[in-house]
Motif scaffolding. Structure first.
Motif, PDB file in Angstrom:
ATOM      1  N   PHE A 227      -2.035 -14.669   1.621  1.00 22.20           N
ATOM      2  CA  PHE A 227      -1.972 -13.290   2.150  1.00 22.20           C
ATOM      3  C   PHE A 227      -0.993 -13.138   3.311  1.00 22.20           C
ATOM      4  CE2 PHE A 227      -5.654 -14.934   4.602  1.00 22.20           C
ATOM      5  CZ  PHE A 227      -5.267 -14.602   5.890  1.00 22.20           C
ATOM      6  N   MET A 228      -0.482 -14.244   3.819  1.00 19.31           N
ATOM      7  CA  MET A 228       0.541 -14.138   4.870  1.00 19.31           C
ATOM      8  C   MET A 228       1.886 -13.869   4.202  1.00 19.31           C
ATOM      9  SD  MET A 228      -0.828 -14.688   7.896  1.00 19.31           S
ATOM     10  CE  MET A 228       0.465 -15.238   8.967  1.00 19.31           C
ATOM     11  N   SER A 229       2.071 -12.670   3.718  1.00 20.67           N
ATOM     12  CA  SER A 229       3.274 -12.434   2.907  1.00 20.67           C
ATOM     13  C   SER A 229       4.109 -11.270   3.414  1.00 20.67           C
ATOM     14  CB  SER A 229       2.883 -12.180   1.459  1.00 20.67           C
ATOM     15  OG  SER A 229       2.508 -10.841   1.316  1.00 20.67           O
ATOM     16  N   GLY A 230       3.971 -10.923   4.656  1.00 26.40           N
ATOM     17  CA  GLY A 230       4.738  -9.783   5.169  1.00 26.40           C
ATOM     18  C   GLY A 230       6.181 -10.157   5.438  1.00 26.40           C
TER      19      GLY A 230
ATOM     20  N   ILE B  95       2.018  -8.496  -0.141  1.00 30.63           N
ATOM     21  CA  ILE B  95       0.633  -7.995  -0.176  1.00 30.63           C
ATOM     22  C   ILE B  95       0.096  -7.679   1.221  1.00 30.63           C
ATOM     23  CG2 ILE B  95      -0.006  -8.983  -2.401  1.00 30.63           C
ATOM     24  CD1 ILE B  95      -1.236 -11.355  -0.804  1.00 30.63           C
ATOM     25  N   ASP B  96       0.984  -7.481   2.177  1.00 31.46           N
ATOM     26  CA  ASP B  96       0.505  -6.972   3.466  1.00 31.46           C
ATOM     27  C   ASP B  96       0.220  -5.475   3.295  1.00 31.46           C
ATOM     28  OD1 ASP B  96       3.471  -6.884   3.233  1.00 31.46           O
ATOM     29  OD2 ASP B  96       3.262  -5.596   4.966  1.00 31.46           O
ATOM     30  N   LEU B  97      -0.522  -4.898   4.208  1.00 33.13           N
ATOM     31  CA  LEU B  97      -1.015  -3.525   4.043  1.00 33.13           C
ATOM     32  C   LEU B  97       0.118  -2.513   3.823  1.00 33.13           C
ATOM     33  CD1 LEU B  97      -3.465  -1.650   4.048  1.00 33.13           C
ATOM     34  CD2 LEU B  97      -3.305  -1.526   6.531  1.00 33.13           C
ATOM     35  N   LYS B  98       1.192  -2.669   4.596  1.00 29.96           N
ATOM     36  CA  LYS B  98       2.308  -1.725   4.480  1.00 29.96           C
ATOM     37  C   LYS B  98       2.900  -1.783   3.069  1.00 29.96           C
ATOM     38  CE  LYS B  98       5.137  -1.129   8.185  1.00 29.96           C
ATOM     39  NZ  LYS B  98       6.307  -1.373   9.053  1.00 29.96           N
TER      40      LYS B  98
ATOM     41  N   LEU C 187       0.583  -0.191   0.461  1.00 31.32           N
ATOM     42  CA  LEU C 187       0.624   1.281   0.503  1.00 31.32           C
ATOM     43  C   LEU C 187       1.923   1.816  -0.099  1.00 31.32           C
ATOM     44  CD1 LEU C 187      -0.890   1.900   4.057  1.00 31.32           C
ATOM     45  CD2 LEU C 187      -1.949   2.430   1.861  1.00 31.32           C
ATOM     46  N   ARG C 188       2.991   1.020   0.047  1.00 26.88           N
ATOM     47  CA  ARG C 188       4.290   1.461  -0.504  1.00 26.88           C
ATOM     48  C   ARG C 188       4.251   1.554  -2.029  1.00 26.88           C
ATOM     49  NH1 ARG C 188       7.488  -1.418   3.183  1.00 26.88           N
ATOM     50  NH2 ARG C 188       7.157  -3.253   1.904  1.00 26.88           N
TER      51      ARG C 188
ATOM     52  N   ILE D   3       1.995   2.995  -3.719  1.00 23.44           N
ATOM     53  CA  ILE D   3       1.365   4.249  -4.166  1.00 23.44           C
ATOM     54  C   ILE D   3       2.412   5.363  -4.214  1.00 23.44           C
ATOM     55  CG2 ILE D   3      -0.438   5.944  -3.667  1.00 23.44           C
ATOM     56  CD1 ILE D   3      -1.854   3.739  -2.029  1.00 23.44           C
TER      57      ILE D   3
ATOM     58  N   VAL E 103       2.935   9.476  -5.357  1.00 26.71           N
ATOM     59  CA  VAL E 103       2.329  10.739  -5.806  1.00 26.71           C
ATOM     60  C   VAL E 103       3.465  11.740  -5.994  1.00 26.71           C
ATOM     61  CG1 VAL E 103       0.708  12.584  -5.201  1.00 26.71           C
ATOM     62  CG2 VAL E 103       0.281  10.250  -4.394  1.00 26.71           C
TER      63      VAL E 103
ATOM     64  N   ARG F 138       8.639  14.255  -4.829  1.00 27.54           N
ATOM     65  CA  ARG F 138       9.064  15.275  -3.862  1.00 27.54           C
ATOM     66  C   ARG F 138      10.531  15.138  -3.478  1.00 27.54           C
ATOM     67  NH1 ARG F 138       9.182  15.992   1.714  1.00 27.54           N
ATOM     68  NH2 ARG F 138       8.862  18.163   2.303  1.00 27.54           N
ATOM     69  N   THR F 139      10.988  13.907  -3.291  1.00 24.00           N
ATOM     70  CA  THR F 139      12.363  13.718  -2.827  1.00 24.00           C
ATOM     71  C   THR F 139      13.322  13.591  -4.012  1.00 24.00           C
ATOM     72  OG1 THR F 139      12.080  11.339  -2.758  1.00 24.00           O
ATOM     73  CG2 THR F 139      11.606  12.526  -0.738  1.00 24.00           C
TER      74      THR F 139
END
Lengths: 342, 471
Positions: free
Chosen positions: A161-164, A173-176, A179-180, A182, A184, A187-188
């Motif tokens: 999990f130390m993959s930032g 697989i870090d949180l940022k 989230l990237r 996802i 929806v 728009r751009t």
């Protein structure tokens, strides 16, 4: 308020959750790997300060990084080269740093990826900024940053999990990064870069090797190919004049202190090679560079040993082929008396 | 050294072991804390510790002389010496290039062709914080408000105490030095609560500020295009959240770490985004700076003692200089000027249009205050007036033709976080974390703690520097 109960609950849940997180990602066939970060580059760069006439420094872009294997080089020559090539980067800022900020007068092997070498000298441009940021990081690195890096090595080597990574791979697989993933709606208007997955493992001493998956999983390799094609289409035209001038000036200074430079053109294949033939053809770029530089140079197309090599994702060699390429390249160089200092 | 780094975890563990081991006397522990504080600071750039030493020596000497001296001229000399050295450091290291730039601009404007190379002076981390802290000691000594520090060690530790050294809270001598006189040891509850605060601070910094908000504000403020109104607003509120979580996160970490050592530091933030007006805001945001500016700038400028005009001038000058304290750029002055204007308008409203604040109009007032604060952040965050002006145009003319650079998920993410932050501030404005935790089941608190810790681990963070370090 019973804080002792709270801290015990927090501790137990944290340990369970982190263990579960780690096991989950291992079950997804991810493995612990070092991040290819500036601190790792700085560790290698520091070696140049004390390097002798007989040492070799490798500069260039990702091809020199993947294709020249440090351990194979060491086995063949008896000395470990200092690997300073960087992905997606022009080698010019790093060569400039070595020429102007060190006394190194050994051998510098420069991998020439034409699309990056001849790209630009504009400091704000991606290939330049990327390389320069590493040089700046090395110059400005604090003791705290050095210590943080040393402390992070065992964690990175043992925990998935130390993959930032600084590269911000699509499969980090870090949180940022999670989230990237996802999306929806649309728009751009920017179509955005296709997903770019990590396909190399880096180790200490700084050495990059292609992940086996890139060789065995064609669909995965194709995702990387899509990224090269995206870069190829969106890249501005090369700036041969200013890049050549900049390099030749530094080369002259390096030669004046008895330093040796060797130019190497590593293999590419498929659509990437076709794109290079069209955008930065050998005749107009590599050949001119070799003519002006007046140094030993090796283009993979000129050697029968390399003609059969195919890059799984069109731009870099598999680990086996990289080992072969490195050992054969050294044989060729030795036969050509290019590595006389070693 | 950054709180959000592995080296700090190692550092803190070593300090705590040495502090709670029975190897040292209280004086020995204070020496250890002082040495650790120099390591904490010097591991970033060792030579700059010398500035800390000079500041410490000058204010210690000035303080000792002021304690004994009765001659008003000599007393003034020692005060001025302290201010000259501390403000001199600030002026040179923080404002040197800014002053030079403006001097060149003025010369050119009056027709004198003058060019100067930027000095490229390195800004010592936290210089604005520790110079203000040491100056407050000397000024309070001059005004005979406090007793001198008992020993040089106590004073040096007051200047250098590592939890709050580089980004506050800016602690007054009477709040901190006296705590060093007797041996301090955290109770078990204090220690665990300190650890909890450290976790909350790191959660605010690593997860909320750096992972969830920073990229959006960087993207928007880094764009050279005229943006769509939605993008401009989202980028602005993202920065609004980022700077709060970043700075309040640092203060919360500092308070927690000090508490683990048995030392109590004052609160620096009290849910500022639910403030009812701007006087209220400055009682809740960066409290240690706003009280410093009140006591050592606004009141000496006359405060509210010399009529309405003088009051407004004092308010405006205080806020302009407060803006400049944050950074050497005119954009920070505008930020301060806007806050000064808001404060003056609020006083005029209270005088000519007074109204009672109820539960319902209170929420509206808090939201209006928060919205006005967001406008000021545009000038605080933008590097140039051009960027700031483009942002303001996008925000108020609602540029439907402007470029859309943020994706839908980012807009949803930032909106949800900022709405949650605002509501949290609203519901917490008259209470405190401590009070809420007392009413919460220890198991629920443990689960919340675990969730925050796991998210910190998953977010990892890239060791981003705290925004306020540059001030």
């Amino acid at each position: 308020m019973n804080l002792k109960q709270s801290v015990i609950v927090a501790l137990i849940l944290t340990v369970i959750a982190i263990a579960a997180w780690e096991l989950y990602w291992r079950s997804q066939e991810l493995h612990p790997t070092l991040n290819d970060e500036k601190a790792l580059w700085a560790l290698a760069r520091k070696q140049v300060e004390t390097a002798s006439k007989s040492d070799v420094v490798i500069l260039g872009s990702s091809r020199a990084y993947f294709d020249i294997q440090v351990e194979t080089w060491e086995e063949a020559t008896g000395s470990q080269p200092i690997q300073l090539a960087s992905t997606g980067s022009s080698p010019l800022p790093t060569f400039h740093d070595i020429v102007h900020n060190t006394n190194f007068s050994g051998t510098v092997v420069i991998g020439v990826t034409p699309g990056l070498f001849f790209s630009t000298t504009y400091p704000g441009a991606f290939p330049w900024k990327r390389a320069q940021s590493k040089v700046d990081y090395y110059q400005d690195q604090t003791y705290a940053q050095k210590l943080n890096f040393q402390l992070s090595i065992p964690l990175q080597k043992n925990l998935v999990f130390m993959s930032g990574d600084e590269e911000e791979w699509s499969d980090d697989i870090d949180l940022k990064s999670l989230l990237r993933r996802i999306h929806v709606g649309h728009r751009t208007e920017d179509p955005g870069m296709p997903p770019f997955y990590n396909f190399g493992d880096v180790s200490i001493p700084r050495n990059m090797s292609m992940m086996p998956r890139t060789v065995t999983d064609t669909a995965f390799a194709n995702t990387i190919i899509k990224v090269w094609h995206f870069f190829g289409k969106s890249a501005p035209p090369p700036d041969k004049t200013s890049t050549m001038d900049y390099f030749l000036k530094d080369l002259e200074a390096f030669k004046a202190r008895q330093g040796t430079v060797i130019l190497v053109r590593c293999p590419s294949s498929g659509g990437v090679r076709m794109g290079e033939h069209m955008g930065v053809p050998r005749d107009g770029f590599w050949n001119d560079l070799v003519k002006e530089a007046q140094v030993k140079s090796y283009h993979f197309e000129d050697y029968d040993q390399f003609k059969h090599l195919t890059c799984p994702e069109e731009s870099h060699l598999s680990l086996d082929d990289a080992n072969y390429f490195t050992s054969e390249l050294i044989k060729i160089m030795k036969a050509d008396n290019a590595l006389t200092n070693i | 050294m950054l709180f959000n780094s592995l080296s700090f975890i190692l550092f803190l563990v070593i300090v705590l072991i040495l502090y709670y081991a029975k190897w040292f006397s209280w004086t020995g522990k204070k020496r250890m804390l002082l040495l650790s504080s120099y390591v904490f600071y010097g591991i970033w750039n060792p030579p700059l510790v010398i500035l800390l030493w000079i500041s410490t020596m000058v204010d210690w000497t000035a303080g000792q002389r002021l304690a004994k001296e009765d001659n008003p001229h000599k007393r003034k000399f020692w005060l001025l010496l302290s201010m000259f050295v501390n403000l001199g450091f600030l002026g040179f290291f923080k404002y040197g290039d800014f002053l030079l730039e403006n001097f060149v601009m003025i010369m050119n404007a009056i027709g004198i062709d003058f060019q100067a190379q930027p000095m490229d002076i390195i800004l010592p981390m936290g210089i604005s914080f520790y110079t203000f802290q040491t100056m407050s000691y000397t000024i309070d000594m001059y005004k005979r408000k406090i007793e001198p520090a008992r020993t040089f060690l106590d004073f040096a530790l007051y200047v250098t105490f590592f939890p709050q050294l580089v980004a506050g809270p800016i602690v007054r001598a009477k709040e901190l030095i006296s705590q060093f006189y007797e041996e301090k040891k955290a109770t078990a509850n204090q220690f665990i609560w300190g650890l909890f605060l450290l976790t909350i601070g790191l959660f605010q910094k690593i997860v909320l500020a750096d992972t969830l908000l920073a990229d959006t504000s960087d993207t928007v403020f880094g764009s050279d295009k005229l943006l769509h109104g939605v993008d401009a607003w989202i980028g602005t509120i993202a920065f609004s959240g980022q700077i709060f979580f970043d700075f309040a996160g640092y203060s919360t970490c500092a308070i927690g770490i000090a508490l683990m050592l048995g030392i109590i530091l004052p609160d620096n933030f009290k849910y500022p985004y639910a403030s009812l007006g701007f006087s209220d805001l400055w009682k809740r945001w960066h409290i240690s700076l706003s009280t410093w500016l009140r006591d050592y700038l606004y009141i000496p400028l006359g405060g509210n003692r010399h009529g309405i005009t003088r009051l407004y001038v004092a308010l405006m000058v205080t806020m302009l200089l407060g803006g400049l304290w944050h950074g050497a750029a005119w954009t920070f002055m505008v930020w301060g000027g806007l806050h000064g204007t808001y404060l003056i308008l609020e006083r005029l409203q209270r005088r000519f249009l007074p109204f009672e604040i109820t539960k319902w109009n209170g929420l509206f007032l808090a939201f209006t205050t928060f919205s006005c604060v967001n406008i000021t952040w545009v000038f605080f965050r933008a590097r140039t007036f051009e960027t700031a002006w483009n942002m303001i145009k996008s925000m108020f003319y609602f540029q439907t033709e402007g470029v859309k650079i943020l994706d839908t998920f980012t807009i949803i993410k930032v909106s949800v976080i900022i709405a949650a932050m605002f509501l949290c501030h609203w519901f917490m404005r008259n209470t405190s974390m401590k009070e809420v935790s007392l009413k919460t089941s220890p198991y629920v608190l443990g689960v919340i703690w675990a969730v925050m810790t796991v998210l910190i681990v998953v977010a990892q963070g890239s060791g981003e520097q705290f925004i306020y370090f540059q001030f």
